[in-house]
Motif scaffolding. Sequence first.
Motif, PDB file in Angstrom:
ATOM      1  N   VAL A 140      31.876  45.444  65.392  1.00 20.48           N
ATOM      2  CA  VAL A 140      31.529  46.780  65.897  1.00 20.48           C
ATOM      3  C   VAL A 140      30.159  47.140  65.350  1.00 20.48           C
ATOM      4  N   ILE A 141      29.245  47.512  66.244  1.00 13.04           N
ATOM      5  CA  ILE A 141      27.892  47.918  65.863  1.00 13.04           C
ATOM      6  C   ILE A 141      27.686  49.357  66.331  1.00 13.04           C
ATOM      7  N   VAL A 142      27.284  50.216  65.413  1.00 14.10           N
ATOM      8  CA  VAL A 142      27.000  51.621  65.721  1.00 14.10           C
ATOM      9  C   VAL A 142      25.559  51.901  65.321  1.00 14.10           C
ATOM     10  N   THR A 143      24.779  52.425  66.267  1.00 20.23           N
ATOM     11  CA  THR A 143      23.358  52.684  66.010  1.00 20.23           C
ATOM     12  C   THR A 143      23.026  54.119  66.384  1.00 20.23           C
ATOM     13  N   GLY A 144      22.049  54.684  65.675  1.00 18.84           N
ATOM     14  CA  GLY A 144      21.616  56.045  65.966  1.00 18.84           C
ATOM     15  C   GLY A 144      21.498  56.849  64.681  1.00 18.84           C
ATOM     16  N   LYS A 145      21.372  58.167  64.835  1.00 22.66           N
ATOM     17  CA  LYS A 145      21.268  59.054  63.678  1.00 22.66           C
ATOM     18  C   LYS A 145      22.677  59.336  63.166  1.00 22.66           C
ATOM     19  N   LEU A 146      23.141  58.440  62.299  1.00 20.32           N
ATOM     20  CA  LEU A 146      24.502  58.555  61.788  1.00 20.32           C
ATOM     21  C   LEU A 146      24.576  59.589  60.667  1.00 20.32           C
TER      22      LEU A 146
END
Length: 268
Positions: A140-146
């Motif tokens: 699982v890859i999550v990208t952005g302003k976390l």
Amino acid sequence: MSAARRSRLSTKRKFVADGVFYSELNELLTRELAEDGYAGVEVRTTPHRTEIIIRATRTQNVLGEKGQRIRELTSVVQKRFEFADGAVELYAERVQNRGLCAQAQAESLKFKLLGGLAVRRACYGVVRFVMEASAKGCEVIVTGKLRGQRAKAMKFGDGYMIKTGHAGQVYTDIAVRHVMMRQGVVGIKVQIMLPHDPKGVQGPKILLDDVVIIMEPKEEIDPSILLARQAAAASQAAAAQAQMAAPMELAPVDPMAPVEDPNVAAGF
């Protein structure tokens, strides 16, 4: 696109038109059925009508009360793509194992993040659920302003994952979703390495190229026993051949023996 216009297209334009139709239909269903566990669509074209099979985890919500929602979707598709009356049919199919469906897990993760759950907890929950569903691997890859104003990417994985070659195309299920968060857009990518299934239900039928199956050795027979069997078989064959070559002798007939009536023998 209507059947009459489709029949007049060249082969190249037909493939392009089919791809555009599938892409737009998939986008429509993704937005409409996101909360119902939408997991893909399959289009089957027959000479008489076009069948659209919608795969979802909650098929009862897709059908609606007394089939009202599926009829509304059928009407929307028919009017948008200029199908004749009765030329298109929509069906709902339940996903057998949603733990092995990347689209269902991506939608689940999307709503977890929208609900305010922490990114790490949500992603690790998805990875654990997928691995418990007998998957070979998950990423699982999550990208952005976390967290904060600086955008970054976080990667969570477990198990075995093939990304290249033919095995990567056959064994890997991939889904991408975009989450409209308050601080900006967050991207989600879920990859699941499916298990091998000889029946082709849970995963692909074909084996991986590097899988070696060692068969059990056959039972070895003692050479002396084998030679004795061959000699016995040869002697039996010679005896049978000699018996066939010898003239057959007829048994002598006794003239005083009573002759049996065939009618009595037959029970008349």
